[in-house]
Design a protein around this motif. Sequence first.
Motif, PDB file in Angstrom:
ATOM      1  N   LEU A 261       0.812  -1.220   0.000  1.00 55.56           N
ATOM      2  CA  LEU A 261       0.000   0.000   0.000  1.00 55.56           C
ATOM      3  C   LEU A 261       0.847   1.273   0.000  1.00 55.56           C
TER       4      LEU A 261
ATOM      5  N   SER B 240      -8.521  -0.246   0.263  1.00 59.53           N
ATOM      6  CA  SER B 240      -7.783  -0.001  -0.985  1.00 59.53           C
ATOM      7  C   SER B 240      -8.652   0.633  -2.065  1.00 59.53           C
TER       8      SER B 240
ATOM      9  N   SER C  60      -9.076  -1.268  -5.182  1.00 57.86           N
ATOM     10  CA  SER C  60      -7.868  -1.601  -5.943  1.00 57.86           C
ATOM     11  C   SER C  60      -7.508  -3.064  -5.744  1.00 57.86           C
ATOM     12  N   TRP C  61      -7.772  -3.591  -4.536  1.00 55.62           N
ATOM     13  CA  TRP C  61      -7.555  -5.002  -4.236  1.00 55.62           C
ATOM     14  C   TRP C  61      -8.889  -5.729  -4.297  1.00 55.62           C
TER      15      TRP C  61
ATOM     16  N   TYR D 107      -5.012   6.038  -2.233  1.00 55.49           N
ATOM     17  CA  TYR D 107      -5.794   5.262  -3.198  1.00 55.49           C
ATOM     18  C   TYR D 107      -7.056   6.001  -3.638  1.00 55.49           C
TER      19      TYR D 107
END
Length: 317
Positions: free
Chosen positions: A149, A236, A239-240, A281
């Motif tokens: 991260l 995230s 994003s994940w 993020y």
Amino acid sequence: MATYNKRELPKLDLDLLNGSEADLADLVLIAERSLKEVGFFVIKNHGVSEDTIRRTFGISRRFFDLDVSQKSKVRMTSDYPYGYEKAEILSQSLNGEGVTPDPKETYNIKVSDPRWPDEPLEFKAIVMEYCNAMWTLARKILRLFALVLRQSEDFFDDKFPTDNMTVFRQLNYPHVAPGPDRIRASQHTDYGVLTILAQDNVGGLQVKLPGQEWEDASTPQGCLLVNIGDMMQRWSNDSWRSTLHRVVKKESASQTDNRRQSMVFFVNPGKDVMIECIPDYQATGEEAKYSAIKAEEYVLAKHYSTIPSILASAGEK
């Protein structure tokens, strides 16, 4: 490059956490691609002894072999939503679907507030040893996640106080008679930050990525399986990937006894920790995809949605 492979999941070597700068950089890169593309990976050199895993599987099996009246002495309640249960419907947490309980039974322990069965006598000592080993491993993985991260290594430290919501779940899937494919744990995503899974070699765990078919997720000898949950996906900002998964009994399975066991260590933060997008993020000028929410509120809402029959039978809400 770590990509989804129909034959096997990405494999991470945790020894690289203490390797050279180049080794660590490679590990972070592989982990990042795994978390973005798959949400599942296997780990080797995890530091948990095979003997500890074997003995915990053994004591778990002995517990589930007890008469249901004995197991029910430590049953799940609304006041302690852990304990023993056999009426969970995991798909209820995903989309409200499903009315028939998944054909499995579980014993759940809140690690910071454990409640123990009277039998087997060695249960407490063996399970505590396993949980301590899992916590040591979890902190290594959280350190790796922080690096992926692009945060400091201790980013997650204050989010996991001693009184956190981490749960150790032992599962027993009784033998299923030969016949058509059958769901043993309905489709769901995990709710928390990360999950560490030990499973036997019976098989049945499957994962599903968008636009793809269900694929088997086995664990190579000497490895453990790791996946992230919804809270990590929210941190995230999507994003994940918190990946959909389930457990099935396949028609082609040839075992004369397909009883299945697994042990799941759900790593969850402190109840008052706010789950909100990590600023790095979130694009400039854009709102985060999710509103901030307390960890306890999110986890328990999901969990209670899976056990309505348990609460109803006790006259609880």
